[in-house]
Design a protein around this motif. Structure first.
Motif, PDB file in Angstrom:
ATOM      1  N   VAL A 120     -29.641 -23.934 -17.699  1.00 13.86           N
ATOM      2  CA  VAL A 120     -28.193 -24.011 -17.923  1.00 13.86           C
ATOM      3  C   VAL A 120     -27.971 -23.906 -19.424  1.00 13.86           C
ATOM      4  CG1 VAL A 120     -26.076 -25.354 -17.700  1.00 13.86           C
ATOM      5  CG2 VAL A 120     -27.814 -25.474 -15.908  1.00 13.86           C
TER       6      VAL A 120
ATOM      7  N   ARG B  94     -23.566 -30.347 -15.062  1.00  8.48           N
ATOM      8  CA  ARG B  94     -23.162 -28.993 -14.640  1.00  8.48           C
ATOM      9  C   ARG B  94     -23.748 -28.654 -13.272  1.00  8.48           C
ATOM     10  NH1 ARG B  94     -21.407 -25.466 -12.567  1.00  8.48           N
ATOM     11  NH2 ARG B  94     -20.973 -23.324 -13.237  1.00  8.48           N
ATOM     12  N   LEU B  95     -24.983 -29.009 -13.036  1.00 12.08           N
ATOM     13  CA  LEU B  95     -25.613 -28.742 -11.744  1.00 12.08           C
ATOM     14  C   LEU B  95     -24.892 -29.475 -10.617  1.00 12.08           C
ATOM     15  CD1 LEU B  95     -29.427 -28.885 -12.631  1.00 12.08           C
ATOM     16  CD2 LEU B  95     -28.037 -26.848 -12.221  1.00 12.08           C
TER      17      LEU B  95
ATOM     18  N   ALA C 121     -31.889 -27.405 -20.056  1.00 10.55           N
ATOM     19  CA  ALA C 121     -30.517 -27.332 -20.560  1.00 10.55           C
ATOM     20  C   ALA C 121     -30.579 -27.001 -22.041  1.00 10.55           C
ATOM     21  CB  ALA C 121     -29.786 -28.656 -20.340  1.00 10.55           C
TER      22      ALA C 121
ATOM     23  N   GLY D 155     -21.024 -24.448 -18.685  1.00 10.16           N
ATOM     24  CA  GLY D 155     -22.418 -24.025 -18.741  1.00 10.16           C
ATOM     25  C   GLY D 155     -22.665 -22.967 -17.681  1.00 10.16           C
TER      26      GLY D 155
ATOM     27  N   GLY E 169     -26.491 -30.578 -18.798  1.00 11.37           N
ATOM     28  CA  GLY E 169     -27.074 -29.692 -17.795  1.00 11.37           C
ATOM     29  C   GLY E 169     -27.078 -30.323 -16.421  1.00 11.37           C
TER      30      GLY E 169
ATOM     31  N   CYS F  73     -34.736 -28.693 -14.461  1.00 10.89           N
ATOM     32  CA  CYS F  73     -33.880 -27.705 -15.111  1.00 10.89           C
ATOM     33  C   CYS F  73     -34.064 -27.814 -16.622  1.00 10.89           C
ATOM     34  CB  CYS F  73     -32.421 -27.971 -14.738  1.00 10.89           C
ATOM     35  SG  CYS F  73     -31.223 -26.915 -15.566  1.00 10.89           S
TER      36      CYS F  73
ATOM     37  N   LEU G 117     -25.515 -20.941 -15.281  1.00 13.19           N
ATOM     38  CA  LEU G 117     -26.806 -21.137 -14.633  1.00 13.19           C
ATOM     39  C   LEU G 117     -27.570 -19.821 -14.567  1.00 13.19           C
ATOM     40  CD1 LEU G 117     -28.801 -22.906 -12.987  1.00 13.19           C
ATOM     41  CD2 LEU G 117     -27.473 -22.294 -10.959  1.00 13.19           C
TER      42      LEU G 117
END
Length: 357
Positions: free
Chosen positions: A125, A330-331, A92, A351, A327, A90, A353
């Motif tokens: 994110v 948040r995931l 971020a 955040g 990030g 990901c 996505l």
């Protein structure tokens, strides 16, 4: 499980974009990290000026820049990922703050997440501040979650970017806020004189104190406000720039005076919040590379607080690292913004996505 996250940071000092590819994992309740690859992309003069002046853009132009800057971020990520053959879970992204008026319920970071995702080909994110603002918070500072999870062995964590902010534990809660000026004012002075920055603080060291300017800076109302509080470019333009621009003095003297001001304000906050006879203060951000600033800060703090500057990679990329952490959190739906820091109604997993198309 190790998470492989690319963190992006562009700060108010307008130095450029920081990219940090980080491995983050948890051992029991402890969070661990390793910064694997890094890159700083300097802004060319046109981009730097446009970012600095974006606060003045009409809505349509600002939103257009929001999208094009998102594409640019995505392109820089793709280049970086390809250069190092990275496997990125990901991206971020903090984005770049153009407007921050929490007292009006407003904050805006340009760098469209959807455009970034599409241009990079990776999940993104971003927009970490808006939810906290909606919960009645300041939307800042955000880095203290990283201070709490990665650097809890230090009594204070100080970040010297465009703005100086501090983070520490008090009564079992993490407290943090923007102290005030840092590199933003120093870079403003040097850029007026055709220089990007004062390397190592050499110019400032050769200057002399301007007592009336020091007093005017120290008397700024923001410093008397209680925390939680945060500030940004609007305050700088409105309250600080006129004061500096009206000063008829040498660049070296202005830099010298501003560094004394920055260090005085930091030392006041550290001393008033110290709970021990001996403290440690971790300093990161570009200002940690200003040797004159760090030496001046240590003198003003005295022997009761030890100023610690870590290795240069952590100094330069700590914020990008923390956004990688945010990030990841948040995931996983875990808290990444602390209400004890921002003054919001509650902690949040903030955040937004975006998936590439």
């Amino acid at each position: 499980m190790t998470h492989e996250i690319l963190g992006l940071m562009s700060g108010t000092s307008l130095d450029g974009l920081d990219l940090a590819f980080c491995h983050i994992w948890q051992t029991g309740t402890d969070y661990n990290f390793k910064i694997k690859e890094t890159k700083s992309v300097s802004y060319d003069p046109e981009m730097s000026t446009k970012l600095r002046d974006s606060i003045f853009l009409p809505a349509e132009e600002l939103l257009g820049f929001h999208n094009s800057y998102g594409v640019w971020l995505g392109e820089q990520c793709r280049i970086f990922i390809d250069e190092h053959g990275l496997n990125v879970e990901c991206i971020a992204s903090h984005g770049h703050t153009t407007h921050h008026r929490p007292e009006m319920g407003l904050t805006f970071q340009i760098g469209s997440g959807q455009h970034l995702a599409n241009a990079s080909g990776h999940k993104v994110v971003c927009d970490f501040r808006t939810n906290d603002i909606a919960l009645g918070g300041q939307g800042a500072p955000l880095v203290p979650i990283g201070d709490a999870l990665f650097f809890s062995e230090y009594d204070f964590c100080l970040n010297l970017g465009g703005i100086a902010n501090v983070s520490f534990d008090k009564d079992g809660q993490r407290i943090a806020y923007d102290i005030g000026l840092a590199n933003m004012v120093l870079n403003h002075i040097t850029r007026k004189n055709g220089l990007d920055y004062d390397e190592g603080g050499k110019l400032a060291r050769s200057g002399n104190l301007i007592p009336n300017i020091l007093k005017e800076l120290n008397d700024l109302e923001y410093y008397r406000l209680p925390y939680p509080k945060s500030t940004g470019y609007e305050w700088f333009v409105e309250k600080v720039v006129p004061l500096i621009d009206a000063a008829d003095d040498r660049m070296e003297n202005l830099l010298h005076t501003c560094i004394h001001h920055i260090c005085e304000q930091i030392s006041v906050q550290v001393k008033v919040n110290s709970r021990k006879r001996e403290n440690s203060l971790l300093v990161t951000g570009g200002g940690a590379l200003n040797h004159f600033l760090i030496q001046t800060l240590q003198k003003k703090l005295g022997t009761g607080t030890r100023v610690v500057a870590p290795d240069q990679k952590l100094i330069e990329f700590k914020e990008a690292l923390v956004f990688a952490l945010m990030g990841m959190l948040r995931l996983q739906g875990e808290t990444n913004v602390l209400h004890s820091v921002t003054g919001a109604k509650r902690d949040s997993s903030s955040g937004v996505l975006y998936l590439p198309n």
